[in-house]
Design an enzyme around this catalytic site. Structure first.
Site, PDB file in Angstrom:
ATOM      1  N   GLY A 197      24.473   1.138  32.224  1.00  0.00           N
ATOM      2  CA  GLY A 197      25.426   1.073  31.121  1.00  0.00           C
ATOM      3  C   GLY A 197      25.316  -0.210  30.325  1.00  0.00           C
ATOM      4  O   GLY A 197      25.522  -0.223  29.105  1.00  0.00           O
ATOM      5  N   GLU A 243       1.362   0.468  10.448  1.00  0.00           N
ATOM      6  CA  GLU A 243      -0.109   0.500  10.438  1.00  0.00           C
ATOM      7  C   GLU A 243      -0.638   1.872  10.852  1.00  0.00           C
ATOM      8  O   GLU A 243      -1.726   1.991  11.412  1.00  0.00           O
ATOM      9  CB  GLU A 243      -0.704  -0.589  11.358  1.00  0.00           C
ATOM     10  CG  GLU A 243      -0.214  -1.984  11.110  1.00  0.00           C
ATOM     11  CD  GLU A 243      -0.576  -2.505   9.740  1.00  0.00           C
ATOM     12  OE1 GLU A 243      -1.490  -1.968   9.108  1.00  0.00           O
ATOM     13  OE2 GLU A 243       0.078  -3.451   9.276  1.00  0.00           O
ATOM     14  N   GLN A 288      13.553   2.229  45.830  1.00  0.00           N
ATOM     15  CA  GLN A 288      12.192   2.646  45.510  1.00  0.00           C
ATOM     16  C   GLN A 288      12.048   3.133  44.066  1.00  0.00           C
ATOM     17  O   GLN A 288      11.056   2.842  43.402  1.00  0.00           O
ATOM     18  CB  GLN A 288      11.749   3.751  46.475  1.00  0.00           C
ATOM     19  CG  GLN A 288      10.265   4.082  46.362  1.00  0.00           C
ATOM     20  CD  GLN A 288       9.838   5.124  47.378  1.00  0.00           C
ATOM     21  OE1 GLN A 288      10.059   6.304  47.181  1.00  0.00           O
ATOM     22  NE2 GLN A 288       9.245   4.667  48.476  1.00  0.00           N
ATOM     23  N   PHE A 319       8.716   0.424   1.753  1.00  0.00           N
ATOM     24  CA  PHE A 319       8.564  -0.124   3.105  1.00  0.00           C
ATOM     25  C   PHE A 319       7.683  -1.376   3.103  1.00  0.00           C
ATOM     26  O   PHE A 319       6.798  -1.527   3.948  1.00  0.00           O
ATOM     27  CB  PHE A 319       7.983   0.922   4.069  1.00  0.00           C
ATOM     28  CG  PHE A 319       8.884   2.107   4.291  1.00  0.00           C
ATOM     29  CD1 PHE A 319      10.143   1.940   4.851  1.00  0.00           C
ATOM     30  CD2 PHE A 319       8.476   3.376   3.949  1.00  0.00           C
ATOM     31  CE1 PHE A 319      10.978   3.025   5.059  1.00  0.00           C
ATOM     32  CE2 PHE A 319       9.301   4.474   4.144  1.00  0.00           C
ATOM     33  CZ  PHE A 319      10.564   4.293   4.705  1.00  0.00           C
ATOM     34  N   ARG A 354      21.148  -7.620  39.963  1.00  0.00           N
ATOM     35  CA  ARG A 354      22.151  -6.573  40.141  1.00  0.00           C
ATOM     36  C   ARG A 354      22.141  -6.010  41.567  1.00  0.00           C
ATOM     37  O   ARG A 354      21.096  -5.656  42.088  1.00  0.00           O
ATOM     38  CB  ARG A 354      21.877  -5.453  39.144  1.00  0.00           C
ATOM     39  CG  ARG A 354      22.788  -4.230  39.263  1.00  0.00           C
ATOM     40  CD  ARG A 354      24.198  -4.527  38.830  1.00  0.00           C
ATOM     41  NE  ARG A 354      24.961  -3.302  38.652  1.00  0.00           N
ATOM     42  CZ  ARG A 354      26.277  -3.260  38.463  1.00  0.00           C
ATOM     43  NH1 ARG A 354      26.974  -4.395  38.410  1.00  0.00           N
ATOM     44  NH2 ARG A 354      26.906  -2.120  38.292  1.00  0.00           N
ATOM     45  N   LEU A 369       0.823  -1.197   0.000  1.00  0.00           N
ATOM     46  CA  LEU A 369       0.000   0.000   0.000  1.00  0.00           C
ATOM     47  C   LEU A 369       0.868   1.261   0.000  1.00  0.00           C
ATOM     48  O   LEU A 369       0.691   2.153  -0.821  1.00  0.00           O
ATOM     49  CB  LEU A 369      -0.928   0.009   1.227  1.00  0.00           C
ATOM     50  CG  LEU A 369      -1.757   1.275   1.449  1.00  0.00           C
ATOM     51  CD1 LEU A 369      -2.739   1.486   0.301  1.00  0.00           C
ATOM     52  CD2 LEU A 369      -2.502   1.202   2.781  1.00  0.00           C
TER      53      LEU A 369
END
Length: 383
Positions: A341, A364, A280, A157, A269, A126
């Site tokens: 990082g 779309e 928090q 595309f 981590r 399209l």
């Protein structure tokens, strides 16, 4: 994870898609992304599992499932790789669904069994260089010449432009801007005058092939018209209602994948002798992301239910696509931030979710287009 819509069949579909993604997609995600490699053989295997003909009835070798199952499949696959999820969505909801929804019986019998099993990969055309969301402003023309149409122009595309075996293409057969001046054609690879351009080098969704289609005095028989001449514009608009649900499901999967990556990292981590999840700022961020993902799924599931019931879904699909795509971008962005990082490196999946997510707000129709559709439908509802 939301389970309001879950039932035994949906659970089976979810587990099948999840296992497929873990076994056949996850080990190769970054290799495909870096090489911008479109894994055709993978899509053949997806076809064996029924994932390339989800909505196609069993009489045409499809899975015969509905939109709830389709959303679930897109979610699970896209959690692992947005590129593969995008190609599954494009094949199912655009090319295949256009033929399923509007083609005559002879066309369905010829093309659906091949598309539903991924013997053939489908493309849908399209968008043009000068007319993205302006579907009525097409420049690609089809001029009647006896029993044939001579087509000239190009599309851009286009997912699967190079590897696709067949494409459904919207062509202007009347006056520019005339809603009754657009016709949909089924065009097979190898048709003289029909060719593809080079693969676009993209920011994200790199394993989903994107390129241009070209038409140079391409002669297509009138039997390849879907419906009647001049019905293509209306067909495309109706089809995009389902297409928005597809991109919303894709967005949901990317958002959930990015969220799970951030959640896992935050629970591993340590800083200042505690998991960073327990700070928090991080814990509240994850709470916000989880809430927005659940909300987006509710919108998507509602749109899917209406679609399965055969009801109008224009407003609901646009809402689902608008919200879910923006949530995907927000969640993937915050996932990079939580990774710190490391989120900026290819050693962790956060950066790929970040790159892939942006397309969801563009494909779309952009967010602005969705808001235009929603506002128009709201106005109709109150008149």
């Amino acid at each position: 994870m939301l389970r309001i819509y879950e039932n035994e069949q949906l659970t089976m579909v979810r587990e099948s898609a999840k296992q497929f993604a873990r076994e056949f997609i996850k080990p190769y995600v970054m290799d495909w992304d870096e090489r911008q490699f479109f894994p055709v053989d993978l899509f053949k295997k997806l076809g064996e599992y029924g994932f390339m003909g989800v909505l196609v009835p069993e009489e045409y070798n499809g899975a015969g499932l509905g939109y709830q199952e389709y959303i679930t499949i897109l979610d699970e696959i896209s959690q692992v790789c947005g590129s593969i999820g995008l190609s599954v969505a494009a094949h199912n909801s655009l090319c295949t669904n256009h033929i399923l929804s509007f083609a005559n019986e002879a066309q369905k019998k010829k093309y659906l069994p091949k598309l539903a099993t991924a013997e053939w990969i489908g493309a849908w055309g399209l968008t043009e260089t000068g007319s993205g969301s302006d579907a009525g402003g097409l420049s690609t023309t089809g001029v009647k010449d006896g029993d044939y149409y001579v087509i000239n122009g190009s599309k851009t595309f286009i997912t699967h432009a190079i590897s696709g075996d067949v494409a459904v293409v919207m062509v202007r057969t009347g006056a520019k801007g005339d809603k009754k001046g657009v016709t949909a054609f089924i065009i097979e690879k190898g048709t003289p005058g029909f060719s593809a351009g080079k693969k676009l080098d993209k920011l994200g969704m790199r394993a989903s092939e994107t390129a241009s289609l070209f038409f140079d005095n391409c002669r297509v028989h009138k039997d390849q018209v879907i419906g009647e001449e001049g019905e293509g514009f209306v067909q495309a608009l109706k089809l995009l209602d389902g297409g928005r649900i597809s991109i919303a499901g894709l967005s949901l999967g990317i958002a959930r994948g990015a969220y799970l990556s951030a959640l896992g990292y935050a629970n591993e981590r340590e800083q200042f002798n505690q998991k960073i999840y327990d700070f928090q700022a991080v814990g509240f961020s994850i709470a916000d992301l989880a809430t927005k993902i659940e909300a987006s799924e509710l919108l998507i599931r509602q749109a899917g239910q209406l679609k399965d019931e055969g009801k109008k879904v224009t407003k609901e699909s646009a809402m689902a696509k608008l919200y879910a795509s923006e949530v995907a971008v927000e969640v993937s962005n915050e996932s990079v931030q939580i990774h710190g990082g490391y989120g900026f490196t290819k050693d962790y999946p956060a950066e790929k979710y970040f790159r892939d997510a942006k397309l969801c707000t563009i494909g779309e129709g952009t967010s602005a287009i969705q808001k235009m559709v929603i506002s128009r439908e709201i106005k109709r509802d109150v008149q």
